[in-house]
Structures are given as C-alpha cells and as structure tokens.
Design a protein around this motif. Structure first.
Motif, short mmCIF file in Angstrom:
data_model
loop_
_atom_site.label_atom_id
_atom_site.label_comp_id
_atom_site.label_asym_id
_atom_site.label_seq_id
_atom_site.Cartn_x
_atom_site.Cartn_y
_atom_site.Cartn_z
N ALA A 33 0.85 -1.18 0.00
CA ALA A 33 0.00 0.00 0.00
C ALA A 33 0.89 1.24 0.00
O ALA A 33 2.03 1.19 0.48
CB ALA A 33 -0.91 0.01 1.22
N ILE A 34 0.38 2.33 -0.54
CA ILE A 34 1.14 3.58 -0.56
C ILE A 34 0.45 4.59 0.35
O ILE A 34 -0.77 4.80 0.27
CB ILE A 34 1.26 4.16 -1.97
N VAL A 82 -3.24 6.24 0.22
CA VAL A 82 -3.79 6.75 -1.04
C VAL A 82 -3.88 5.66 -2.12
O VAL A 82 -4.58 5.83 -3.11
CB VAL A 82 -2.98 7.95 -1.57
N VAL A 83 -3.16 4.57 -1.93
CA VAL A 83 -3.28 3.41 -2.82
C VAL A 83 -3.41 2.19 -1.92
O VAL A 83 -2.50 1.89 -1.14
CB VAL A 83 -2.06 3.26 -3.75
N GLY A 84 -4.53 1.50 -2.01
CA GLY A 84 -4.83 0.42 -1.07
C GLY A 84 -4.04 -0.84 -1.30
O GLY A 84 -3.72 -1.56 -0.34
N TYR A 85 -3.66 -1.12 -2.55
CA TYR A 85 -2.97 -2.40 -2.81
C TYR A 85 -2.30 -2.38 -4.17
O TYR A 85 -2.89 -1.97 -5.17
CB TYR A 85 -3.97 -3.56 -2.76
N SER A 123 -8.74 17.20 -4.37
CA SER A 123 -7.92 17.72 -5.47
C SER A 123 -6.64 16.91 -5.64
O SER A 123 -6.16 16.74 -6.77
CB SER A 123 -7.57 19.19 -5.22
N PHE A 124 -6.10 16.40 -4.54
CA PHE A 124 -4.91 15.55 -4.64
C PHE A 124 -5.22 14.33 -5.51
O PHE A 124 -4.44 13.98 -6.41
CB PHE A 124 -4.45 15.11 -3.25
N PHE A 125 -6.36 13.69 -5.26
CA PHE A 125 -6.72 12.50 -6.04
C PHE A 125 -7.01 12.86 -7.50
O PHE A 125 -6.69 12.10 -8.42
CB PHE A 125 -7.91 11.78 -5.40
N LYS A 126 -7.59 14.04 -7.74
CA LYS A 126 -7.85 14.45 -9.12
C LYS A 126 -6.55 14.71 -9.87
O LYS A 126 -6.38 14.29 -11.02
CB LYS A 126 -8.73 15.71 -9.13
N LEU A 127 -5.62 15.43 -9.24
CA LEU A 127 -4.36 15.77 -9.90
C LEU A 127 -3.50 14.54 -10.17
O LEU A 127 -2.85 14.44 -11.21
CB LEU A 127 -3.59 16.79 -9.06
N HIS A 157 -13.23 2.88 -1.13
CA HIS A 157 -13.65 2.87 0.27
C HIS A 157 -12.53 2.39 1.20
O HIS A 157 -12.56 2.65 2.40
CB HIS A 157 -14.90 1.99 0.44
N HIS A 158 -11.54 1.70 0.65
CA HIS A 158 -10.43 1.22 1.47
C HIS A 158 -9.60 2.39 2.02
O HIS A 158 -8.84 2.21 2.97
CB HIS A 158 -9.53 0.30 0.66
N LEU A 159 -9.73 3.55 1.41
CA LEU A 159 -8.90 4.69 1.80
C LEU A 159 -9.57 5.58 2.84
O LEU A 159 -8.97 6.53 3.32
CB LEU A 159 -8.57 5.53 0.56
N ILE A 160 -10.81 5.28 3.18
CA ILE A 160 -11.53 6.12 4.14
C ILE A 160 -11.01 5.86 5.55
O ILE A 160 -10.90 4.72 6.00
CB ILE A 160 -13.05 5.84 4.06
#
Length: 381
Positions: A282-283, A302-305, A348-352, A359-362
């Motif tokens: 994961a990141i 920000v990245v689940g797997y 905006s971070f995820f958009k950029l 849902h794993h990132l919540i």
C-alpha cells in the motif's frame, strides 16, 4: 569479599575498570574538529547537492559529503568506504539513520578532491558506487526494513523495491528541484519498523489473508497463551481440534477481527501468514516529523494495494514516480507533500494524481481517542 579481592571497589565502580563490555564513550570516535567544537556550532549551509558545511563558533569549518548507502552492504563495499576515509578523512566517517555515509574534511580543496574521487568510483555496469546527494529539497535516501532477506513477517521485500524506486527517482536524489525535502520509506508489514507512518511517501507491505493454522505443530512449537495475547484485536483464541483422530490443543482465528499484522506468527511459527496471492504493498503519503509550516503528522493511505512484482516492481515504481512529479509541478516552495495536499484538499490531490479513490482509503477510526487526542506525532501540554 569476592568483589574486593578481584580489585572491584563498590564505592568507586569505575576505578581501574578494565572491560570490553559495552561501547566506548561516543566522543572517542569523533574526528578531532568535531570533538573540539562539539555543541558549539553556529550554522550550516548546503553548498551543492550532497555537500554541506558546518561553521563553529571558533571559526572552524567542516565540509560533509553525503553519499547514498544501503542497509545491507558487502564486506568489499565497506572496505572501500574505509579506504576512502583513510585516504581523505583521517580514517573517520559516519552513517546516518537513512543509510547514508558522510565523509568529513576541514578544507574546501580537500572537499572537492573527495567529491571528485567519490563521483569517479563506479560499478562495472556504470552506476555510481557512492552517489553524492540526498540533501535539501531533493529526495533523500530511503529508510527501510528487513524484507525477505531476514524478517519473518514481511508482506513484501525491502531491498528489492527500495532499489527499484530509488532507480526511478535517482535524478532527484542527485539534485534539489523539489519544493521541499521528500522522505520515502518502506516497511515490509504493518508493524512498520520503518518510518513509513511519518514519511512524505510511505510504502507498506500488507497481508490480505488471515494466518494459516498448522494444527499438527501448534501445541508443539508454540506457547498458545503468548499467541493469544499477541493479537491486538482479540482475533486469536485457544481451542481443541481433532487431528488425525486425536484431540489436540490448537488455535482458532476469528477472521472478521483479524487485521493481518502477523503478530501471532511472531509468537507461533505454526501460524504462517505470508501468501503469494494476497501479499502486496500500500502507498501512504503526507507524513512528516518536521515542525516547519505545520505540525508533524501521520501519513494517509492513497493506494490500497499493489501486487508484488519482483524483480523490478514496475507498477509500484511508476506510481511513486508519478506522485513525485505531480507534487513537484504543483506545490509551493517549502511546502511538504502533506502540506500541499491539505492546502488544495485531498479531493484535489486524487484528481491531480489520477489515483482511484476507493472505500479502502476512508479513515474510519472512530475510537474516542479520535476526538480527544491531537492528530499529530507531537504532543504539547
């Protein structure tokens, strides 16, 4: 009487002491200029990537050259480090907590000769043996855990992905074009003996399946109460099962409580958790220890797997490089990655970055501590 007859004086325990137990006093290994000016430094500057100068109240100057190292080194490599220290630095060098090696000299011309010598030393394939860099607004050397080389609970390797990620961002180790320092770390499991929870980019090995249970050996290899008490979520309990027609003492796992940390395997080898299909990385991003601009903070997932892809981990390295490039292009000067993400908002971070939000990132941690503790690595009262 035995103590007295052997020369030991209880009232003066250090008198005539001769022993090799424990380390020598730390300052016995200092270079003379460091020992002379210990605790008396005025300031330091970064002259160029990987090269610093510290100026003491006495007017003495120490030029430090930082080179990237590795957590696991060959004897041949260490001998060459020592040879360089003997040649340029009076036999002194030091290792940093991020696996760097620093050579120190007191003269600018000696610094240039040392730097040129380090840059000239390369492996037969052409890569640098002792790359100079890792300072200021660049990417510092990665700190990491043990991985498949040594650890018993890794969900990924350490040396492999670290090498691949550093290859991908190597030019930013050698220069200082980032808005602010970027610390990358890797831990091979969620026990995180690396610094991933407070790094700009943290790579965390994750298991996704509960431990397997070897009923044949559980009671013979393990102290079952230790395995039970090692579980932070009370997912492990003792039980009795039938194995080959006999009743044997064993362990049961409540799978909906398991967080796949591997602590039980630490206590009990009959509970292996590594799995070729379920394990991966994961990141996390946005952590830091620094107090500058904002308080210290933990990283966020920000990245689940990402699956393990040895030997070059292409998906992982591409994603880390992409996050670094988006941050470099959009953040303000002096803004750490987490400060930038919070200023523009995580949406905006995820958009950029184009990263998929799932849902794993919540962050669904809602213990009372969530509302009463400071959401920071630092506590002030």
């Amino acid at each position: 009487m035995a103590f007295i007859s052997s020369g030991y004086n209880p009232s003066k325990p250090m008198e005539n002491r001769i022993t090799d137990i424990g380390p020598h006093k730390y300052d016995s290994y200092f270079p003379p200029v460091i020992k002379k000016n210990f605790g008396k430094w005025l300031y330091h500057e970064i002259l160029e990537p990987g090269v610093l100068v510290h100026v003491a109240k006495s007017g003495d100057r120490v030029y430090s050259i930082r080179v990237g190292g590795t957590r696991t080194m060959s004897v041949t490599h260490i001998r060459e480090l020592c040879e360089i220290a003997d040649k340029h630095c009076g036999g002194h060098l030091r290792f940093t907590t991020r696996n760097n090696i620093e050579f120190m000299v007191t003269d600018k011309s000696a610094m240039k000769a040392l730097r040129d010598d380090l840059n000239s030393r390369k492996f037969p394939g052409g890569s640098f043996k002792f790359p100079v860099g890792g300072t200021g607004a660049g990417i510092s050397n990665m700190v990491h855990t043990q991985g498949w080389v040594h650890c018993h609970t890794p969900a990924t390797d350490a040396s492999g992905p670290v090498k691949c990620v550093m290859d991908a961002v190597f030019e930013d180790f050698k220069n200082m074009r980032m808005p602010a320092p970027v610390r990358i770390a890797l831990a091979c499991c969620i026990n995180m003996c690396g610094a991933v929870h407070c790094s700009d980019i943290g790579l965390v090995g994750i298991h996704r399946k509960p431990p397997m249970i070897d009923h044949e050996w559980a009671d013979q290899l393990c102290e079952i109460p230790l395995a039970v008490s090692a579980c932070p979520t009370a997912a492990v309990r003792p039980t009795t099962v039938e194995y080959k027609g006999e009743k044997v003492k064993s362990i049961a796992i409540k799978e909906d409580r398991c967080m796949y940390c591997g602590n039980c395997y630490t206590m009990c080898p009959a509970l292996p958790i590594s799995d070729g299909e379920g394990d991966g990385i994961a990141i996390m991003v946005g952590g830091k220890v620094s107090n500058r601009i904002s308080m210290p903070k933990f990283s966020k997932v920000v990245v689940g797997y990402i699956p393990n892809e040895p030997p070059r981990w292409p998906t992982l390295t591409k994603m880390v490089k992409h996050i670094v490039e988006v941050y470099a292009a959009n953040a303000e000067k002096y803004e750490r990655l987490g400060d930038w993400a919070e200023r523009i908002g995580w949406e905006s971070f995820f958009k950029l970055t184009g990263l998929e939000f799932t849902h794993h990132l919540i962050d669904d941690f809602r213990d009372p501590a969530y509302y009463t503790w400071r959401q920071s690595t630092q506590f002030k009262f």
